[in-house]
Design a protein around this motif. Structure first.
Motif, PDB file in Angstrom:
ATOM      1  N   GLN A   1      35.412  54.069  21.883  1.00  0.00           N
ATOM      2  CA  GLN A   1      35.805  55.124  22.806  1.00  0.00           C
ATOM      3  C   GLN A   1      34.976  55.064  24.087  1.00  0.00           C
ATOM      4  O   GLN A   1      35.500  55.274  25.192  1.00  0.00           O
ATOM      5  CB  GLN A   1      35.649  56.494  22.147  1.00  0.00           C
ATOM      6  CG  GLN A   1      36.331  57.616  22.899  1.00  0.00           C
ATOM      7  CD  GLN A   1      37.839  57.432  22.985  1.00  0.00           C
ATOM      8  OE1 GLN A   1      38.514  57.263  21.967  1.00  0.00           O
ATOM      9  NE2 GLN A   1      38.386  57.450  24.195  1.00  0.00           N
TER      10      GLN A   1
ATOM     11  N   ARG B   1      43.623  57.858  24.869  1.00  0.00           N
ATOM     12  CA  ARG B   1      42.789  59.061  24.996  1.00  0.00           C
ATOM     13  C   ARG B   1      41.916  58.992  26.233  1.00  0.00           C
ATOM     14  O   ARG B   1      41.735  59.987  26.953  1.00  0.00           O
ATOM     15  CB  ARG B   1      41.933  59.239  23.741  1.00  0.00           C
ATOM     16  CG  ARG B   1      42.707  59.660  22.505  1.00  0.00           C
ATOM     17  CD  ARG B   1      41.760  60.155  21.422  1.00  0.00           C
ATOM     18  NE  ARG B   1      40.847  59.116  20.965  1.00  0.00           N
ATOM     19  CZ  ARG B   1      41.087  58.295  19.946  1.00  0.00           C
ATOM     20  NH1 ARG B   1      42.237  58.388  19.278  1.00  0.00           N
ATOM     21  NH2 ARG B   1      40.203  57.395  19.587  1.00  0.00           N
ATOM     22  N   ALA B   2      41.358  57.817  26.493  1.00  0.00           N
ATOM     23  CA  ALA B   2      40.475  57.664  27.653  1.00  0.00           C
ATOM     24  C   ALA B   2      41.224  57.909  28.954  1.00  0.00           C
ATOM     25  O   ALA B   2      40.712  58.575  29.868  1.00  0.00           O
ATOM     26  CB  ALA B   2      39.856  56.264  27.648  1.00  0.00           C
TER      27      ALA B   2
ATOM     28  N   GLU C   1      36.567  54.543  27.834  1.00  0.00           N
ATOM     29  CA  GLU C   1      36.377  55.517  28.911  1.00  0.00           C
ATOM     30  C   GLU C   1      35.678  54.900  30.112  1.00  0.00           C
ATOM     31  O   GLU C   1      36.045  55.171  31.254  1.00  0.00           O
ATOM     32  CB  GLU C   1      35.603  56.722  28.370  1.00  0.00           C
ATOM     33  CG  GLU C   1      36.424  57.542  27.378  1.00  0.00           C
ATOM     34  CD  GLU C   1      35.779  58.862  27.017  1.00  0.00           C
ATOM     35  OE1 GLU C   1      34.684  59.170  27.544  1.00  0.00           O
ATOM     36  OE2 GLU C   1      36.376  59.595  26.200  1.00  0.00           O
TER      37      GLU C   1
ATOM     38  N   GLU D   1      32.970  55.188  17.907  1.00  0.00           N
ATOM     39  CA  GLU D   1      32.352  55.827  19.072  1.00  0.00           C
ATOM     40  C   GLU D   1      32.088  54.800  20.172  1.00  0.00           C
ATOM     41  O   GLU D   1      32.257  55.096  21.366  1.00  0.00           O
ATOM     42  CB  GLU D   1      31.067  56.522  18.652  1.00  0.00           C
ATOM     43  CG  GLU D   1      31.311  57.736  17.749  1.00  0.00           C
ATOM     44  CD  GLU D   1      30.029  58.300  17.168  1.00  0.00           C
ATOM     45  OE1 GLU D   1      28.975  57.632  17.280  1.00  0.00           O
ATOM     46  OE2 GLU D   1      30.081  59.403  16.588  1.00  0.00           O
TER      47      GLU D   1
ATOM     48  N   VAL E   1      42.363  54.533  21.546  1.00  0.00           N
ATOM     49  CA  VAL E   1      41.147  54.848  22.311  1.00  0.00           C
ATOM     50  C   VAL E   1      41.420  54.776  23.809  1.00  0.00           C
ATOM     51  O   VAL E   1      40.897  55.578  24.586  1.00  0.00           O
ATOM     52  CB  VAL E   1      39.967  53.922  21.930  1.00  0.00           C
ATOM     53  CG1 VAL E   1      39.451  54.239  20.542  1.00  0.00           C
ATOM     54  CG2 VAL E   1      40.339  52.444  22.063  1.00  0.00           C
ATOM     55  N   SER E   2      42.248  53.820  24.228  1.00  0.00           N
ATOM     56  CA  SER E   2      42.577  53.695  25.649  1.00  0.00           C
ATOM     57  C   SER E   2      43.517  54.803  26.105  1.00  0.00           C
ATOM     58  O   SER E   2      43.401  55.303  27.230  1.00  0.00           O
ATOM     59  CB  SER E   2      43.206  52.329  25.916  1.00  0.00           C
ATOM     60  OG  SER E   2      42.281  51.289  25.669  1.00  0.00           O
TER      61      SER E   2
END
Length: 612
Positions: free
Chosen positions: A424, A571-572, A428, A421, A568-569
């Motif tokens: 992420q 998705r962000a 973001e 978390e 994570v990047s």
């Protein structure tokens, strides 16, 4: 650091201001085994630690002392107890008596099991080191089984630290460091080569780039210090790199010669600023780079790692550093091609290094140090000083009390949900919108998107999470992938497809890679993006890596930075384009001539799906 070995049946992918809202905490579950925190001072030992260092040093023979300054390489993969690879490792540990290891990629339990087995056989506890610049996932897997692409799980992957530079939060840098510390210690690692203290002042630098926090020396010092505090709060030792600063080079020392032409005044005002801050903060170690300081020592300057003027005089005397000095890997082209295999080991010792990191042949390295002492080239006192510092680091890591780790605690810490978390949240909050001339970001709902991904063939996960997230947001997504070898007729096909799309999202996964010699997009991709932009097509370029790529397609109307290619990047970036996450990052480097340091457009979260 050395090139990563990739097993044939398992592809392991290297995914290296105050918060607007409270980010997720980095605390691991309470079942994690407690770890002794290192002393804040480089030489600060309690009575018990000091007694162990003194007695251990007194018990060592000359050859055993020589072994302590040599750190050998191992992969993190599983090995059987009677395998040839385990035989090789046990020869280093038992016969050659090496002082430590630098460990590369593997799965968390494989790491812990292998290191436990070696620790049990080591005459003196091993100091285990690795590189986790942008999170434990950089080394602890982030892997996929082939050909199914089944994720194997592993450590937490963060964006490269330039993403933290885009956020500017001490708190987040500290929390990232703490996650690195907790996951590393859970698998038996005691020291990480990081944070990177280089100031990336040269856009042509092929090996630092997003591995740096940015180009402002004061910001690099502040954020690196915060990360180091987080690392050390979790019991992991921290060694900054690459002294005296690798940010203003245009060559990769894995390949050959790299030089810093700055004079002392420039070094004091830029390159040395983060290193001075790290010394004041009590950093445990420093890695000295194989870069030649030609501005200080002339055109024939030796690599800094082999120069007494840099290690002994500048680092030890002028900066007052009393901790552990590591060479960069001694199998790198910058030293091997110029000096051969054996001689640079002794030059590094004479210069003031404590640890000879990753020599080609550890046994030869031990033999060379023994012979140098016997011949009077290295004094016994000089060797004892290095061994004492190495033993002190082991004591600060708690190895005088316990040298193994609990396998049952690995899954409670490595890749824990709060850590993911946090990753992420960092991804973001780091998204940076450099330009948006036509107001395309966030993308209008219901559009047809042509998503073109540029990445090396080995980067098989590039674009997958990004395109999947875009499609889930309600867009009709047509995906295509190109690389350096894509033929001209494929680019012609993509130009035709662009005519039927409402928007083209051109994504580039270009990261600093050892032995590549460049951080740029090659082949026909830059020309495609530039031609679409000059033709007036709606194009959004997204860099999952180097921020400087915009120079290859300067006409692009919208340019978004996601800093790295980890999931994570991806998705962000997709969430930012969809308006599902706010955009607020700021450039930690300048992109002349149009975008100075600190540039960044803001975009709020869309109030509801389908509404601007």
């Amino acid at each position: 650091m050395p090139m990563i070995r990739l097993p044939s049946v398992l592809l392991l992918l290297t995914l290296g201001c105050a918060p607007a809202a409270s980010p997720p905490t980095a605390a691991s579950p309470p079942t994690a085994a407690p770890v002794q925190a290192p002393s804040a001072a480089a030489d600060g030992l309690d009575a018990e630690q000091q007694a162990w260092v003194d007695s251990t040093l007194a018990s060592l023979t000359l050859r055993q002392k020589a072994g302590q300054v040599v750190f050998g390489w191992t992969g993190g993969e599983y090995v059987a107890a009677d395998s040839p690879e385990m035989d090789r490792l046990l020869e280093m540990v038992e016969r050659d008596g090496i002082g430590g290891l630098v460990i590369s990629m593997g799965l968390p339990h494989s790491y812990a099991a292998k290191l436990n087995a070696l620790q049990r056989r080591a005459p003196v506890p091993l100091l285990v080191t690795t590189d986790m610049e942008n999170g434990p996932g950089m080394r602890l897997a982030g892997g996929y089984a082939l050909p199914s692409l089944l994720p194997l799980g592993g450590g937490t992957s963060f964006p490269p630290v330039m993403a933290l530079g885009a956020i500017g939060s001490d708190s987040l840098a500290y929390q990232v460091g703490r996650v690195i510390g907790r996951e590393a210690r859970a698998v038996g690692v005691h020291l990480t080569f990081g944070p990177v203290l280089d100031v990336n002042s040269n856009p042509l630098n092929p090996i630092i780039n997003v591995r740096s926090f940015g180009e402002n020396a004061g910001e690099v010092a502040r954020l690196a210090s915060a990360m180091s505090r987080g690392i050390r709060s979790a019991g992991l030792l921290s060694a900054g790199k690459h002294f005296p600063g690798h940010g203003d080079t245009e060559a990769d020392t894995h390949i050959g010669f790299a030089a810093i032409r700055a004079d002392r005044a420039r070094l004091d005002s830029v390159e040395l600023v983060p290193f001075r801050a790290a010394v004041r903060a009590g950093m445990d170690g420093m890695m000295v780079a194989h870069i030649s300081m030609t501005g200080l020592e002339g055109p024939e300057a030796a690599p800094a790692s082999l120069s007494p003027a840099i290690t002994r005089d500048l680092l030890r005397r002028d900066l007052g550093f009393g901790g552990l000095v590591f060479t960069d890997a001694m199998n790198m082209g910058a030293v091997i091609r110029r000096y051969g295999q054996r001689e640079p080991l002794l030059l590094a010792m004479e210069a003031g290094a404590d640890v000879l990191l990753q020599p080609i042949d550890p046994r030869e390295a031990v033999d060379a140090v023994v012979a140098a002492v016997q011949a009077g080239r290295v004094t016994p006192e000089r060797l004892d000083g290095s061994v004492r510092r190495i033993l002190a680091a082991k004591a600060r890591a708690g190895l005088h009390r316990r040298r193994t780790t609990e396998l049952d605690s690995v899954e409670a810490v490595v890749g824990a949900r709060p850590h993911g978390e946090l990753a992420q949240a960092v991804a973001e909050r780091s998204i940076t919108l450099v330009r948006d001339e036509a107001g395309q970001v966030p993308l209008a709902p219901g559009r047809r998107v042509l998503s073109i991904t540029y990445a090396q063939p080995s980067d098989i996960m590039a674009g997958r999470a990004f395109d999947r997230e875009l499609a889930a947001g309600g867009w009709t997504v047509a995906s295509a992938r190109v690389d350096d070898r894509t033929p001209a007729d494929e680019y012609a096909r993509l130009r035709a497809l662009a005519d039927s799309a409402d928007v083209v999202v051109a994504s580039a996964y270009v990261m600093p890679r050892e032995h590549s010699g460049t951080v740029g997009a090659r082949g026909g991709f830059p020309a495609l993006v530039q031609s679409l932009a000059t033709a007036g097509r709606p194009v959004v370029a997204v860099s999952f890596g180097s921020p400087y790529l915009v120079e290859a397609f300067p006409a692009v109307p919208a340019y978004l930075l996601a800093w790295g290619g980890a999931e994570v990047s991806q998705r962000a970036a997709a969430r930012a384009l969809a308006g599902e996450a706010a955009i607020g990052g700021r450039l930690p480097v300048s992109l002349p001539p149009r975008h100075p340091l600190g540039t960044g457009l803001t975009r709020p979260v869309r109030t509801a799906p389908g509404h601007p």
